[in-house]
Enzyme design. Structure first.
Site, PDB file in Angstrom:
ATOM      1  N   ALA A 108      -3.708   7.783  -5.211  1.00 54.36           N
ATOM      2  CA  ALA A 108      -1.987   7.333  -4.970  1.00 54.36           C
ATOM      3  C   ALA A 108      -2.140   5.457  -5.803  1.00 54.36           C
ATOM      4  CB  ALA A 108      -1.609   7.399  -4.221  1.00 54.36           C
TER       5      ALA A 108
ATOM      6  N   GLY B  54       0.473  -0.987   0.026  1.00 58.23           N
ATOM      7  CA  GLY B  54       0.079   0.093  -0.325  1.00 58.23           C
ATOM      8  C   GLY B  54       1.149   1.154  -0.013  1.00 58.23           C
ATOM      9  N   ASN B  55       0.090   2.422   0.236  1.00 58.99           N
ATOM     10  CA  ASN B  55       0.644   3.894   0.239  1.00 58.99           C
ATOM     11  C   ASN B  55       0.887   5.089   1.158  1.00 58.99           C
ATOM     12  OD1 ASN B  55      -0.949   5.701  -1.130  1.00 58.99           O
ATOM     13  ND2 ASN B  55      -0.185   4.083  -2.721  1.00 58.99           N
ATOM     14  N   TYR B  56       0.710   5.903   1.968  1.00 60.04           N
ATOM     15  CA  TYR B  56       0.384   6.711   2.671  1.00 60.04           C
ATOM     16  C   TYR B  56      -0.646   7.007   2.566  1.00 60.04           C
ATOM     17  CZ  TYR B  56       4.712   5.134   4.935  1.00 60.04           C
ATOM     18  OH  TYR B  56       5.685   4.212   5.749  1.00 60.04           O
ATOM     19  N   SER B  57      -1.425   7.657   1.025  1.00 56.98           N
ATOM     20  CA  SER B  57      -1.895   8.281   0.438  1.00 56.98           C
ATOM     21  C   SER B  57      -3.379   7.948   1.452  1.00 56.98           C
ATOM     22  CB  SER B  57      -2.737   8.401  -0.285  1.00 56.98           C
ATOM     23  OG  SER B  57      -4.104   8.825  -0.945  1.00 56.98           O
TER      24      SER B  57
END
Ligand code: C5P
Length: 402
Positions: free
Chosen positions: A276, A208-211
């Site tokens: 994102a 995943g990512n921090y968005s």
């Protein structure tokens, strides 16, 4: 916006007729004058007494009042109305409206009505999905009627799917926007992607990512406030949409986001790609939790579809496509190259080098770059205000102010 407006509320024979009482209450509270017209089947679900008490007007459902012989003029009613709403609208009534089968007071009034007509279907998922219903809805659209699409959820049949009549608050919001001519995105449909995507590795792990989705959600609110109908395709976020004109579709992976967004794009006037999206996903997803070993492990990744680029390929004249670029170096030239490559009309540039900008913050600082050479810097401020400024730029562009 509804103060003093004359509204015909048509109620047909669906279990969702119980929601029509609340819809009527909301319309009256907004200051509208409402005449209820019911089909005979509608009266089986909710009594005319309830509705006439709420509207302050006798309900009309027959061509004549049996004991007095008084004739109810569908023509006069049709001329009196500033708008007609049919909520709930059954498959049967939709079919009759589409084909001019005027065998009851409601459809006869519909055919006499010169005012804008709004139709809120309510039925079981299979009836809604049937080719006949879909064709009839297309016919209604071709007559210029406004279809307030049903929501997806549990239905009276206890099945789950698309067919629930839209909530009364949302129906009122649709009408409100229709009558508000001052809103710059009135009548526009906007698709927005927001948040991160999760790419599954096994049943408990993902890439995943921090968005946080905050910028995308702020844009959805700003577009809805500007009068647009918004479809918000949201990755996994812990945020809630507030405005009634936002229809949220929850997705998890880039592939799911791609499918949902592409399906909505055809009907959209504006698409804002704020998500994102993970560029890669594991090539295979394990059905069972991967066990820890002492060996090195290699995770093979396959590229995900580029949603913005696909919309850029499909873009028709008149559609506006907006992307975001989060850059760490050569910001402006990278953003412009991305705009060209994906066939975007605008790109909103965030730099991770700027304090108070980018992921997870409540503020942002962006530059909105237009394909035709414009460049507007929006200083660091709350994401809601940045979103309002971006929407303002897009609205002015659409109106030809550039
Ligand atoms: O190429 P890059 O990921 O930097 O492009 C960013 C823009 O493209 C954003 O608007 C983002 O939402 C969109 N995008 C997308 N699908 C992808 C990757 C990015 O829609 N798979």
């Amino acid at each position: 916006m509804l103060k003093g407006k004359h509204i015909i509320l048509g109620i047909t024979g669906s279990i969702a007729a119980y929601k029509a009482a609340y819809l009527l209450r909301l319309l009256i509270k907004q200051g509208a004058e409402v005449q209820v017209v019911m089909t005979p089947a509608g009266k089986e679900f909710i009594t005319p007494v309830t509705l006439s008490s709420l509207s302050g007007k006798p309900v009309v459902s027959e061509f004549f009042t049996a004991n007095t012989g008084e004739w109810h003029s569908h023509v006069d009613l049709g001329l009196w109305a500033d708008a007609m709403i049919i909520a709930p609208a059954t498959a049967s009534t939709i079919g009759k409206m589409a084909n001019g089968i005027a065998d009851n007071m409601l459809v006869t009034t519909y055919l006499s009505c010169k005012a804008p007509v709004f139709v809120a279907p309510a039925m079981d998922l299979d009836m809604y999905a049937h080719a006949s219903t879909q064709r009839n809805l297309e016919l209604l659209k071709s007559y210029g009627n406004h279809i307030i699409e049903p929501a997806t959820g549990e239905l009276a049949s206890h099945l789950t799917g698309k067919g629930r009549m839209e909530e009364p608050e949302r129906i009122v919001a649709v009408l409100d926007r229709f009558f508000d001519s001052t809103q710059p995105l009135r009548g526009k449909r906007v698709v927005i992607t927001a948040g991160p995507t999760y790419e599954k590795i096994d049943p408990v792990r993902f890439i995943g990512n921090y968005s946080s989705g905050k910028m995308g959600f702020a844009l959805a609110e700003a577009c809805a406030q500007a009068g647009a109908e918004v479809v918000l395709v949201a990755g996994p976020v812990s945020l809630c949409e507030r405005h009634a004109a936002i229809h949220r579709i929850d997705v998890e992976s880039a592939e799911e986001m791609y499918r949902a967004t592409v399906a909505e794009y055809d009907r959209a006037d504006i698409a804002i790609m704020c998500a994102a999206v993970a560029d890669y996903a594991p090539e295979t997803v394990s059905d069972v939790k991967l066990k820890r070993t002492l060996e090195e492990r290699v995770l093979r990744l396959k590229p995900n579809p580029d949603i913005a680029a696909e919309l850029g390929r499909r873009k028709r004249t008149g559609q506006l496509l907006v992307g975001f670029a989060l850059e760490t170096n050569d910001e402006e030239s990278n953003a412009r190259a991305k705009m060209e490559k994906k066939n975007l009309d605008f790109i909103v540039l965030n730099s991770l080098r700027d304090a108070g900008a980018g992921f997870r913050c409540d503020t942002n600082k962006v530059t909105v770059i237009g394909r035709e050479g414009s460049s507007v810097e929006i200083p660091c401020k709350p994401k809601a205000e940045v979103a309002a400024d971006i929407v303002d730029i897009l609205a002015r562009y659409i109106s030809g102010e550039k």
